[in-house]
Design a protein around this motif. Structure first.
Motif, PDB file in Angstrom:
ATOM      1  N   LYS A  84       0.625  -0.989   0.081  1.00  0.00           N
ATOM      2  CA  LYS A  84      -0.047  -0.003  -0.055  1.00  0.00           C
ATOM      3  C   LYS A  84       0.869   1.252   0.051  1.00  0.00           C
ATOM      4  O   LYS A  84       1.528   1.518   0.781  1.00  0.00           O
ATOM      5  CB  LYS A  84      -1.067   0.078   1.186  1.00  0.00           C
ATOM      6  CG  LYS A  84      -1.900   1.023   1.167  1.00  0.00           C
ATOM      7  CD  LYS A  84      -3.042   0.848   2.419  1.00  0.00           C
ATOM      8  CE  LYS A  84      -4.021   1.806   2.047  1.00  0.00           C
ATOM      9  NZ  LYS A  84      -5.095   1.676   3.207  1.00  0.00           N
ATOM     10  N   ASP A 162       0.877   1.716  -6.333  1.00  0.00           N
ATOM     11  CA  ASP A 162      -0.434   1.597  -5.657  1.00  0.00           C
ATOM     12  C   ASP A 162      -1.531   2.711  -6.395  1.00  0.00           C
ATOM     13  O   ASP A 162      -1.054   3.655  -6.332  1.00  0.00           O
ATOM     14  CB  ASP A 162      -0.411   1.741  -4.248  1.00  0.00           C
ATOM     15  CG  ASP A 162      -1.660   1.705  -3.833  1.00  0.00           C
ATOM     16  OD1 ASP A 162      -2.370   1.408  -4.262  1.00  0.00           O
ATOM     17  OD2 ASP A 162      -1.569   2.062  -2.387  1.00  0.00           O
ATOM     18  N   GLY A 165      -5.156   1.205  -3.175  1.00  0.00           N
ATOM     19  CA  GLY A 165      -5.058   0.437  -2.216  1.00  0.00           C
ATOM     20  C   GLY A 165      -5.783  -0.910  -2.610  1.00  0.00           C
ATOM     21  O   GLY A 165      -5.654  -1.798  -1.720  1.00  0.00           O
ATOM     22  N   LYS A 166      -5.805  -0.998  -3.808  1.00  0.00           N
ATOM     23  CA  LYS A 166      -6.064  -2.195  -4.347  1.00  0.00           C
ATOM     24  C   LYS A 166      -5.600  -2.728  -5.492  1.00  0.00           C
ATOM     25  O   LYS A 166      -5.080  -3.977  -6.104  1.00  0.00           O
ATOM     26  CB  LYS A 166      -7.914  -2.468  -4.334  1.00  0.00           C
ATOM     27  CG  LYS A 166      -8.422  -3.843  -4.780  1.00  0.00           C
ATOM     28  CD  LYS A 166      -9.800  -3.937  -4.715  1.00  0.00           C
ATOM     29  CE  LYS A 166     -10.436  -2.900  -6.062  1.00  0.00           C
ATOM     30  NZ  LYS A 166     -11.975  -3.164  -5.803  1.00  0.00           N
ATOM     31  N   ASP A 167      -5.882  -1.809  -6.610  1.00  0.00           N
ATOM     32  CA  ASP A 167      -5.331  -1.828  -7.855  1.00  0.00           C
ATOM     33  C   ASP A 167      -3.839  -1.284  -8.199  1.00  0.00           C
ATOM     34  O   ASP A 167      -3.675  -0.475  -7.248  1.00  0.00           O
ATOM     35  CB  ASP A 167      -6.354  -1.430  -8.826  1.00  0.00           C
ATOM     36  CG  ASP A 167      -7.703  -1.812  -8.693  1.00  0.00           C
ATOM     37  OD1 ASP A 167      -7.896  -2.979  -8.451  1.00  0.00           O
ATOM     38  OD2 ASP A 167      -8.436  -1.177  -9.016  1.00  0.00           O
ATOM     39  N   ARG A 185      -6.108  -4.956 -11.971  1.00  0.00           N
ATOM     40  CA  ARG A 185      -7.287  -5.250 -10.708  1.00  0.00           C
ATOM     41  C   ARG A 185      -6.912  -6.050  -9.890  1.00  0.00           C
ATOM     42  O   ARG A 185      -6.459  -7.147 -10.105  1.00  0.00           O
ATOM     43  CB  ARG A 185      -8.529  -5.400 -11.646  1.00  0.00           C
ATOM     44  CG  ARG A 185      -9.625  -5.357 -10.822  1.00  0.00           C
ATOM     45  CD  ARG A 185     -10.925  -5.614 -11.449  1.00  0.00           C
ATOM     46  NE  ARG A 185     -10.806  -7.199 -12.025  1.00  0.00           N
ATOM     47  CZ  ARG A 185     -11.106  -7.434 -13.391  1.00  0.00           C
ATOM     48  NH1 ARG A 185     -11.016  -6.728 -14.079  1.00  0.00           N
ATOM     49  NH2 ARG A 185     -10.947  -8.629 -13.451  1.00  0.00           N
ATOM     50  N   ASP A 186      -7.011  -5.580  -8.634  1.00  0.00           N
ATOM     51  CA  ASP A 186      -6.487  -6.476  -7.294  1.00  0.00           C
ATOM     52  C   ASP A 186      -5.142  -7.072  -7.369  1.00  0.00           C
ATOM     53  O   ASP A 186      -4.928  -7.978  -7.009  1.00  0.00           O
ATOM     54  CB  ASP A 186      -7.499  -7.597  -7.301  1.00  0.00           C
ATOM     55  CG  ASP A 186      -9.022  -7.084  -6.994  1.00  0.00           C
ATOM     56  OD1 ASP A 186      -9.089  -6.109  -6.368  1.00  0.00           O
ATOM     57  OD2 ASP A 186      -9.730  -7.716  -7.606  1.00  0.00           O
TER      58      ASP A 186
END
Length: 227
Positions: A84, A162, A165-167, A185-186
């Protein structure tokens, strides 16, 4: 993470790199990888594919693939996992063939399952260079552009960050010119292998060349990004 001197000597290479793919000698094409096809000279990594016989076949993805070449692949000992707020910069200079049946690549792929995959530079025998991000096998963002002067070295840089926070946000450059921005994605928190390989045939077409094929890399560097 990986210094630009890692191809300067065998001891420098051994500190950061392993031979072959992380999973073995074969992958999706007509070349079997061998340490004998990898060499270092003057700070340049050279992968050489040569036509051979008697190597048999492999079965991958439900397809039977004949092995027509011995070639070279290396992968980094370090795994790359964007945390992150973090990221990496991957930079190097490449001299790559665009001849039909040749398939050099500089790429990241998942350690645990698949995807993620990021093709930071891929040449598939078409006269072009490709920059790709695989979210699934069918959800792919791909950008092909003309590849000038294959007999010259070209600088490739990929910035991975980052995004939310996800992708991951993935920005591709060639010769310091922005080519494309894509999104994984992810992908955050998923470790990836770094691979430099000279595969043959497969997605680059067949038959491949009878003469030896050379893929050269210099000044490769990986730096972590911490804002």
């Amino acid at each position: 993470m990986i210094p630009s001197t890692s191809f300067n000597s065998q001891s420098d290479f051994d500190a950061d790199w392993n031979y072959n793919y992380p999973w073995g000698t074969d992958h999706n094409g007509g070349a079997r990888m061998s340490k004998s096809q990898v060499s270092l000279s003057g700070g340049v990594l050279a992968l050489t594919a040569k036509k051979v016989s008697g190597q048999g076949t492999i079965t991958q993805g439900g397809k039977t693939i004949a092995i027509h070449y011995l070639s070279g692949t290396v992968h980094a000992k370090e795994q790359f996992n964007v945390s992150k707020g973090g990221g990496y910069d991957f930079t190097g200079e490449f001299k790559a063939t665009t001849t039909k049946g040749t398939w050099p690549a500089f790429w990241l792929t998942a350690v645990n399952g698949w995807p993620p995959e990021v093709d930071m530079a891929e040449w598939k025998g078409s006269g072009k260079i490709s920059f790709n991000t695989f979210n699934t096998s069918s959800q792919v963002r791909a950008r092909d552009v003309s590849y000038p002067s294959p007999s010259d070295f070209h600088k490739i840089k990929t910035e991975i960050r980052d995004h939310n926070g996800k992708d991951l946000k993935i920005t591709f450059y060639m010769d310091d010119n922005l080519i494309e921005t894509q999104y994984g994605r992810d992908f955050l928190g998923k470790p990836m292998y770094l691979i430099i390989d000279l595969q043959m045939e497969g997605s680059s077409g067949s038959p491949g060349p009878n003469e030896d094929t050379l893929f050269q890399v210099r000044n490769l560097e990986v730096m972590s990004y911490n804002p």
